[in-house]
Each structure stands twice: as structure tokens, then as C-alpha cells.
Design a protein around this motif. Structure first.
Motif, PDB file in Angstrom:
ATOM      1  N   GLN A   1      -4.240  -3.761   0.297  1.00  0.00           N
ATOM      2  CA  GLN A   1      -5.413  -4.117   1.093  1.00  0.00           C
ATOM      3  C   GLN A   1      -6.689  -4.173   0.263  1.00  0.00           C
ATOM      4  O   GLN A   1      -7.620  -4.907   0.599  1.00  0.00           O
ATOM      5  N   ASN A   2      -6.731  -3.428  -0.839  1.00  0.00           N
ATOM      6  CA  ASN A   2      -7.920  -3.435  -1.699  1.00  0.00           C
ATOM      7  C   ASN A   2      -7.928  -4.619  -2.670  1.00  0.00           C
ATOM      8  O   ASN A   2      -8.817  -4.733  -3.505  1.00  0.00           O
ATOM      9  N   GLY A   3      -6.913  -5.487  -2.576  1.00  0.00           N
ATOM     10  CA  GLY A   3      -6.838  -6.675  -3.417  1.00  0.00           C
ATOM     11  C   GLY A   3      -6.052  -6.486  -4.704  1.00  0.00           C
ATOM     12  O   GLY A   3      -5.891  -7.432  -5.472  1.00  0.00           O
ATOM     13  N   MET A   4      -5.552  -5.282  -4.960  1.00  0.00           N
ATOM     14  CA  MET A   4      -4.809  -5.022  -6.190  1.00  0.00           C
ATOM     15  C   MET A   4      -3.341  -5.433  -6.041  1.00  0.00           C
ATOM     16  O   MET A   4      -2.680  -5.046  -5.079  1.00  0.00           O
ATOM     17  N   ARG A   5      -2.870  -6.235  -6.978  1.00  0.00           N
ATOM     18  CA  ARG A   5      -1.466  -6.642  -6.989  1.00  0.00           C
ATOM     19  C   ARG A   5      -0.615  -5.497  -7.540  1.00  0.00           C
ATOM     20  O   ARG A   5      -0.942  -4.907  -8.565  1.00  0.00           O
ATOM     21  N   VAL A   6       0.480  -5.186  -6.866  1.00  0.00           N
ATOM     22  CA  VAL A   6       1.405  -4.151  -7.328  1.00  0.00           C
ATOM     23  C   VAL A   6       2.362  -4.787  -8.331  1.00  0.00           C
ATOM     24  O   VAL A   6       3.018  -5.775  -8.023  1.00  0.00           O
ATOM     25  N   ASP A   7       2.426  -4.222  -9.532  1.00  0.00           N
ATOM     26  CA  ASP A   7       3.265  -4.757 -10.592  1.00  0.00           C
ATOM     27  C   ASP A   7       3.836  -3.579 -11.383  1.00  0.00           C
ATOM     28  O   ASP A   7       4.575  -2.783 -10.835  1.00  0.00           O
ATOM     29  N   HIS A   8       3.469  -3.444 -12.662  1.00  0.00           N
ATOM     30  CA  HIS A   8       3.871  -2.277 -13.439  1.00  0.00           C
ATOM     31  C   HIS A   8       3.147  -1.057 -12.871  1.00  0.00           C
ATOM     32  O   HIS A   8       2.056  -1.174 -12.316  1.00  0.00           O
ATOM     33  N   VAL A   9       3.739   0.118 -13.028  1.00  0.00           N
ATOM     34  CA  VAL A   9       3.082   1.340 -12.578  1.00  0.00           C
ATOM     35  C   VAL A   9       1.885   1.608 -13.485  1.00  0.00           C
ATOM     36  O   VAL A   9       1.984   1.528 -14.708  1.00  0.00           O
ATOM     37  N   GLN A  10       0.748   1.907 -12.871  1.00  0.00           N
ATOM     38  CA  GLN A  10      -0.452   2.249 -13.633  1.00  0.00           C
ATOM     39  C   GLN A  10      -0.271   3.646 -14.225  1.00  0.00           C
ATOM     40  O   GLN A  10       0.031   4.600 -13.503  1.00  0.00           O
ATOM     41  N   LEU A  11      -0.465   3.746 -15.519  1.00  0.00           N
ATOM     42  CA  LEU A  11      -0.255   5.005 -16.230  1.00  0.00           C
ATOM     43  C   LEU A  11      -1.579   5.720 -16.478  1.00  0.00           C
ATOM     44  O   LEU A  11      -2.636   5.087 -16.489  1.00  0.00           O
ATOM     45  N   PRO A  12      -1.524   7.035 -16.729  1.00  0.00           N
ATOM     46  CA  PRO A  12      -2.753   7.755 -17.074  1.00  0.00           C
ATOM     47  C   PRO A  12      -3.319   7.247 -18.396  1.00  0.00           C
ATOM     48  O   PRO A  12      -2.589   6.718 -19.243  1.00  0.00           O
ATOM     49  N   LYS A  13      -4.603   7.428 -18.587  1.00  0.00           N
ATOM     50  CA  LYS A  13      -5.269   6.944 -19.798  1.00  0.00           C
ATOM     51  C   LYS A  13      -4.625   7.507 -21.064  1.00  0.00           C
ATOM     52  O   LYS A  13      -4.500   6.812 -22.062  1.00  0.00           O
TER      53      LYS A  13
ATOM     54  N   ASP B   1       0.817  -1.219   0.000  1.00  0.00           N
ATOM     55  CA  ASP B   1       0.000   0.000   0.000  1.00  0.00           C
ATOM     56  C   ASP B   1       0.852   1.272   0.000  1.00  0.00           C
ATOM     57  O   ASP B   1       0.340   2.347  -0.301  1.00  0.00           O
ATOM     58  N   ARG B   2       2.117   1.152   0.347  1.00  0.00           N
ATOM     59  CA  ARG B   2       2.991   2.337   0.387  1.00  0.00           C
ATOM     60  C   ARG B   2       3.928   2.421  -0.812  1.00  0.00           C
ATOM     61  O   ARG B   2       4.684   3.379  -0.941  1.00  0.00           O
ATOM     62  N   LEU B   3       3.881   1.446  -1.699  1.00  0.00           N
ATOM     63  CA  LEU B   3       4.761   1.454  -2.868  1.00  0.00           C
ATOM     64  C   LEU B   3       4.207   2.356  -3.972  1.00  0.00           C
ATOM     65  O   LEU B   3       2.999   2.583  -4.061  1.00  0.00           O
TER      66      LEU B   3
END
Length: 123
Positions: free
Chosen positions: A80-92, A34-36
Motif C-alpha cells: 500500500q505504501n507503493g513499495m514493490r516486494v522483491d528481494h528481502v530488505q537486509l539490515p545495513k 503487505d503481509r509478505l
């Protein structure tokens, strides 16, 4: 505002040798998921609404798309929300393409950037 070693390691965690530095900085393991650094939008929102968030962009935002990709396949865990941290999510507008993201960032003026980010925030 300033960039401390911890902030820089947090941004560059997906890129060797910074991965090892981030692990050592956190006492031998990755920080909590959650802090990454996981999302451009979430980081922007935090930096513009939380007065204690004093992160600045580092040059890699304009020049090194690899820092946004988990090429090494590290397991950063699940938030905590169930999302796996992997690649950085980019803007649309980046079309999920780190090369496009850094290329466009390198060529836009601060005025265009602020206007675009404010428009995205309204959506």
C-alpha cells in the motif's frame, strides 16, 4: 513461540518448492504484499513489539542466503505504501549481501545479536 507451516512458507516463499506451497496455502495466489516477508528490520520490529507476532527464526536465516533473494523473479505485488516486494530488505550491516547476512548470523552469539539489534533500533 513456534513456527507453523504458514510461517515457514512465508519465510521461504522465494525458494522452490516453498513458493508453490505458499500459493496453495493462500488458496491459489500469493498473500497480500503487505503481509509478505519483505524486510528483516520490519519482521524484527513486529516480533519484538506485537504480542500476537509469534514467529521464530528458521535455520535458513543462518545457512541459506538464497531464501532472501527473489531469484525466480516472482511478482509478489506492491504494498500500500507503493513499495514493490522483491528481494528481502537486509539490515545495513549486511551491505545488501544475503551471503554476508547468513554468514554473520551463523557466527554471532545471541548476546552480540541482541546488542547490535538494540543499537540499530536507536538509530
Amino acid at each position: 513461540h513456534y513456527s507453523t507451516p504458514g510461517i515457514v512458507l512465508g519465510y521461504l516463499i522465494r525458494l522452490p518448492p516453498y513458493t508453490r506451497g505458499a500459493i496453495e496455502f493462500q488458496g491459489g495466489r500469493f498473500d497480500l504484499p503487505d503481509r509478505l516477508f519483505y524486510s528483516i528490520e520490519a519482521s524484527f520490529r513486529s516480533a519484538t513489539t506485537d504480542v500476537s507476532d509469534v514467529r521464530e527464526l528458521i535455520p535458513e536465516f543462518y545457512s541459506l542466503p538464497e531464501f532472501l533473494m527473489n531469484i525466480e523473479g516472482h511478482d509478489f505485488g506492491v504494498q500500500q505504501n507503493g513499495m514493490r516486494v522483491d528481494h528481502v530488505q537486509l539490515p545495513k550491516w549486511a551491505d545488501n549481501n544475503p551471503v554476508s547476512y547468513t554468514h554473520l548470523r551463523a557466527h554471532e552469539t545471541p548476546e552480540h545479536l541482541v546488542c547490535r539489534l538494540l543499537l540499530e533500533k536507536k538509530k
